[in-house]
Write an enzyme that holds these catalytic residues in place. Structure first.
Site, PDB file in Angstrom:
ATOM      1  N   ASP A   1     -14.444  -1.158  -1.560  1.00 29.62           N
ATOM      2  CA  ASP A   1     -14.045  -0.325  -0.447  1.00 29.62           C
ATOM      3  C   ASP A   1     -13.659  -1.522   0.553  1.00 29.62           C
ATOM      4  OD1 ASP A   1     -13.690   1.436   1.737  1.00 29.62           O
ATOM      5  OD2 ASP A   1     -15.229   2.360   1.455  1.00 29.62           O
TER       6      ASP A   1
ATOM      7  N   HIS B   1     -12.270  10.430   2.866  1.00 28.92           N
ATOM      8  CA  HIS B   1     -12.315   8.798   2.555  1.00 28.92           C
ATOM      9  C   HIS B   1     -11.812   8.464   1.377  1.00 28.92           C
ATOM     10  CE1 HIS B   1     -13.653   4.760   3.063  1.00 28.92           C
ATOM     11  NE2 HIS B   1     -14.335   4.921   2.110  1.00 28.92           N
TER      12      HIS B   1
ATOM     13  N   CYS C   1      -8.577   3.968   5.845  1.00 26.37           N
ATOM     14  CA  CYS C   1      -8.851   3.990   4.454  1.00 26.37           C
ATOM     15  C   CYS C   1      -7.801   4.043   3.476  1.00 26.37           C
ATOM     16  CB  CYS C   1      -9.973   4.720   4.204  1.00 26.37           C
ATOM     17  SG  CYS C   1     -10.046   6.618   4.236  1.00 26.37           S
TER      18      CYS C   1
END
Length: 272
Positions: free
Chosen positions: A125, A110, A71
């Protein structure tokens, strides 16, 4: 490719010959194409190697070296593309709760993005592994939202949002986040924990994921699965390092790094 900027190369990899306009339809297409093109993968942390998250390092790794990332890499790369295309977008961080109680407060490990289009806010995302949303999600609604894969929804409580995915008949909490602005050091701290801390689920572990139309391919150490929308999941254990190497190259599209410790790490996984 010589003569191409990283942004042009990125767009080429996503199937664009010219920059698309900053619209909701473009955002949807970009996100789906990204999660079906660039693998989520943790080869660096498997081998206990550093994971630099400055943009030039990420561009080199993902766009030029043929790797994927996680991420802090993939969502920063995607955010830089959105901003270059003229989107109103910025980074956020969140607490992963997948596999635990949805009200847990873990560290901010994250990264995701907030995109505003015509006054409407969305989260985007491309870096949440096997459960990454394949479409942007409208922020200020608790309605169930269709994506190119499973349905998702967002709930809001005491200043924080929780992202949920519907898996079968069950709603699973994935992560919690707020809209607090983040500085570079905030991402550095989260990335340091994920890539180096002994308690991190990434250190010494292999994780990979790549989406396809109607499917999710996932790899957790030596356990490979194909999750389909229209039939039961197929799961199997990989029993050789050679098969793992081939799977990473063919199914996940990763150009493997030339590191002597990679095979050793994979052999350890198949023997575990």
């Amino acid at each position: 490719m010589p003569g191409l900027t990283h942004c042009q190369l990125y767009l080429q990899r996503l199937g664009y010959d010219s920059p698309p306009p900053p619209t909701l339809q473009t955002l949807r297409e970009l996100q789906l194409r990204h999660v079906c093109t660039f693998a989520f993968e943790s080869l660096s942390t498997l081998m206990h190697l550093p994971v630099p998250i400055d943009l030039p390092s990420i561009e080199q790794k993902v766009l030029l070296d043929g790797r994927g990332g996680y991420c802090f890499e993939l969502n920063y790369l995607f955010l830089s593309l959105l901003q270059a295309l003229g989107f109103d977008a910025r980074g956020l961080t969140g607490w992963v709760v997948m596999g635990g109680p949805p009200d847990a407060r873990t560290g901010r490990t994250h990264r995701l993005s907030l995109v505003t289009l015509d006054g409407v806010r969305y989260i985007s995302d491309v870096g949440f592994g096997g459960m990454v949303p394949s479409s942007p999600l409208q922020l200020d609604t608790e309605a169930t939202q269709a994506t190119a894969h499973e349905p998702y929804r967002l709930t809001f409580n005491e200043g924080c949002y929780t992202l949920w995915a519907q898996v079968g008949e069950e709603w699973r909490g994935l992560y919690v986040f707020d809209l607090q602005p983040q500085a570079d050091i905030d991402y550095e701290i989260g990335n340091w924990y994920v890539s180096t801390h002994p308690a991190s689920t990434f250190v010494g572990q292999l994780k990979a994921a790549l989406l396809a139309p109607g499917q999710r391919h996932t790899l957790s150490n030596a356990n490979y699965a194909v999750h389909s929308l229209d039939r039961p999941s197929e799961k199997r254990a990989i029993d050789s390092a050679d098969e793992l190497l081939a799977l990473l190259q063919t199914t996940f599209g990763i150009r493997l790094p030339v590191q002597p410790q990679l095979r050793e790490a994979l052999e350890r996984l198949v023997k575990a």
